[in-house]
Design an enzyme around this catalytic site. Structure first.
Site, PDB file in Angstrom:
ATOM      1  N   GLU A  90       0.810  -1.205   0.000  1.00 52.23           N
ATOM      2  CA  GLU A  90       0.000   0.000   0.000  1.00 52.23           C
ATOM      3  C   GLU A  90       0.848   1.261   0.000  1.00 52.23           C
ATOM      4  OE1 GLU A  90      -2.781  -0.366   3.238  1.00 52.23           O
ATOM      5  OE2 GLU A  90      -3.204  -2.436   2.670  1.00 52.23           O
ATOM      6  N   CYS A 112       7.119  -7.498   6.605  1.00 48.54           N
ATOM      7  CA  CYS A 112       8.285  -6.938   7.291  1.00 48.54           C
ATOM      8  C   CYS A 112       8.822  -7.983   8.250  1.00 48.54           C
ATOM      9  CB  CYS A 112       7.885  -5.681   8.073  1.00 48.54           C
ATOM     10  SG  CYS A 112       9.289  -4.817   8.821  1.00 48.54           S
ATOM     11  N   ASN A 149      -2.507   3.247  16.520  1.00 45.27           N
ATOM     12  CA  ASN A 149      -3.659   2.882  15.699  1.00 45.27           C
ATOM     13  C   ASN A 149      -3.984   1.422  15.919  1.00 45.27           C
ATOM     14  OD1 ASN A 149      -4.362   5.278  14.213  1.00 45.27           O
ATOM     15  ND2 ASN A 149      -2.357   5.078  13.255  1.00 45.27           N
TER      16      ASN A 149
HETATM   17  N1  SAH Z   1      10.184   0.129   9.274  1.00 48.87           N
HETATM   18  C1  SAH Z   1      10.186   1.563   9.238  1.00 48.87           C
HETATM   19  C2  SAH Z   1       9.086   2.181   8.413  1.00 48.87           C
HETATM   20  C3  SAH Z   1       7.714   1.584   8.477  1.00 48.87           C
HETATM   21  S1  SAH Z   1       6.779   1.828   9.948  1.00 48.87           S
HETATM   22  C4  SAH Z   1      10.183   2.107  10.635  1.00 48.87           C
HETATM   23  O1  SAH Z   1      10.115   1.324  11.580  1.00 48.87           O
HETATM   24  O2  SAH Z   1      10.281   3.315  10.808  1.00 48.87           O
HETATM   25  C5  SAH Z   1       6.267   3.499   9.888  1.00 48.87           C
HETATM   26  C6  SAH Z   1       5.903   4.083  11.245  1.00 48.87           C
HETATM   27  O3  SAH Z   1       4.609   3.619  11.695  1.00 48.87           O
HETATM   28  C7  SAH Z   1       6.886   3.681  12.310  1.00 48.87           C
HETATM   29  O4  SAH Z   1       7.199   4.751  13.146  1.00 48.87           O
HETATM   30  C8  SAH Z   1       6.100   2.627  13.038  1.00 48.87           C
HETATM   31  O5  SAH Z   1       6.633   2.400  14.287  1.00 48.87           O
HETATM   32  C9  SAH Z   1       4.713   3.223  13.035  1.00 48.87           C
HETATM   33  N2  SAH Z   1       3.669   2.275  13.409  1.00 48.87           N
HETATM   34  C10 SAH Z   1       3.666   0.957  13.221  1.00 48.87           C
HETATM   35  N3  SAH Z   1       2.532   0.407  13.719  1.00 48.87           N
HETATM   36  C11 SAH Z   1       1.792   1.412  14.222  1.00 48.87           C
HETATM   37  C12 SAH Z   1       0.504   1.494  14.845  1.00 48.87           C
HETATM   38  N4  SAH Z   1      -0.239   0.415  15.033  1.00 48.87           N
HETATM   39  N5  SAH Z   1       0.074   2.701  15.235  1.00 48.87           N
HETATM   40  C13 SAH Z   1       0.800   3.810  15.017  1.00 48.87           C
HETATM   41  N6  SAH Z   1       2.008   3.801  14.416  1.00 48.87           N
HETATM   42  C14 SAH Z   1       2.513   2.614  14.033  1.00 48.87           C
END
Ligand code: SAH
Length: 366
Positions: free
Chosen positions: A92, A112, A296
């Protein structure tokens, strides 16, 4: 002969590929512009190419972005694009319109491997790295869908590698994508408008600093190793002290003079005032801003979002210490486009995935 997808190449590789068949470097520049500046996928339409070349290319090459399965728009203008990348995998991209800019968040992997405890993508496991064409192709398709503004400018002004997957674990392809984003013959974005978000793969951060420094975001989520080990397991390999040192090294070459720490606020887990105070001392040596993300929820996550009052108190503690802190508005929730909700893998849940895609397509038509 297998056709070469030219969306997999940056300028240097496209030039080398043309050179192999005796074509001059400026041909690469021309094709790069057609593909990325104008979104052209048909060699026949590339009017300034020599006619003989235009006729020769289709036998050797193609220009193929990932297939756009569905697009949905939320009430706040946030749009989600779902792409089929084959083998039952879907990824996405999310477009977030804001005053004065439009940001596209793209995925770099199908699934991932990092298994962060609070992330929907992490729960699906890892499928594979995306090809350059599959990453840049998300922007390519979004640009097509979004059109241009009244001045004829592109709507996407900023790109963040912050969707599904860990960009620095797909390092070579991510860097090739960055080069295309920065290339004046392709997207021509400034380094400050391009951000890589990482959970903290330190050796790759050091390589990025040397090879293609852009703005950097670090998914921090905890003020100490004990807690971060449980939320972001890669922390066991690359703990916080080393991560802070890597951030300082990165800043020597970064286009912005701060790193952004992302911090997902999870009720009762990492949202206490003492966590905020611990963050202040942890990041004392690093020029930084904080971006707080209300968690979220997704089915089966086992976590809850912090209450607004706790978010406010947490932010107050950081702000009083002089740390610039923003709270990310949760956007696109009703279309499951919010951070960490991206879960586009269709494999093993084919019926559900197909249903979801169909639902999106129907909405799009209506
Ligand atoms: N792997 C990379 C990029 C993808 S995640 C990283 O870890 O930065 C992108 C962002 O969304 C990251 O900060 C991650 O921690 C956050 N994220 C993941 N799951 C989430 C959730 N359920 N609620 C809010 N943010 C979330």
């Amino acid at each position: 002969m297998l056709l070469q997808n030219l969306l997999d190449f940056d300028a240097a590789r496209l030039t080398a590929w043309f050179a192999e068949s005796g074509e001059k470097p400026f041909r690469a520049t021309q094709v790069l512009r057609w593909m990325h500046r104008y979104g052209e996928a048909d060699f026949a339409a590339m009017s300034d190419l020599a006619k003989s070349l235009r006729e020769k290319l289709p036998a050797r090459a193609c220009i193929v972005p990932p297939l756009l399965l569905a697009a949905r728009m939320a009430d706040d203008g946030t749009r989600k694009f779902l792409f089929d990348v084959g083998g039952g995998n879907a990824v996405e991209a999310v477009f977030i319109p804001e005053a004065g800019r439009g940001t596209l968040c793209v995925s770099t992997q199908a699934g991932c491997a990092l298994e962060c405890a609070f992330c929907a993508t992490g729960k699906q496991g890892f499928s594979r790295n995306l090809e350059v064409s599959e990453i840049i192709g998300q922007l390519w398709q979004a640009n097509k869908a979004l059109g241009r503004d009244p001045k004829g400018e592109r709507i996407v002004s900023n790109v963040v590698l912050m969707g599904m997957g860990e960009p620095l674990a797909n390092f070579d392809n991510s860097v090739t994508v960055l080069r295309l984003l920065l290339d004046d013959n392709a997207y021509g974005l400034s380094r400050r408008r391009v951000t890589v978000s990482t959970a903290g793969l330190i050796p790759a951060m050091d390589r990025l600093r040397e090879e293609c420094p852009v703005a950097l975001a670090i998914s921090l989520h905890a003020p100490d190793d004990a807690l971060r080990d449980t939320l972001v397991p890669i922390n066991k390999k690359y703990p916080l002290a080393a991560l802070m040192a890597a951030c300082r090294r990165y800043l020597e070459k970064a286009p912005r003079d701060f790193v952004t720490f992302e911090y997902v606020l999870i009720d009762g887990v990492n949202d206490r005032e003492r966590d905020a105070r611990a963050l202040i001392s942890l990041t004392r040596q690093v020029s930084c801003k904080f971006n707080m993300i209300p968690f979220n929820p997704f089915p089966g996550s086992g976590y809850r979002r912090s209450r607004p009052e706790r978010v406010r108190r947490f932010v107050d503690v950081l702000a009083r210490a002089g740390i610039v802190t923003t709270v990310r508005k949760t956007r696109g929730e009703e279309i499951e486009a919010a951070c960490g909700q991206l879960a586009g893998q269709i494999r093993n849940k084919t019926r559900r995935g197909a249903r979801a895609a169909r639902g999106m397509l129907e909405e799009q038509r209506s």
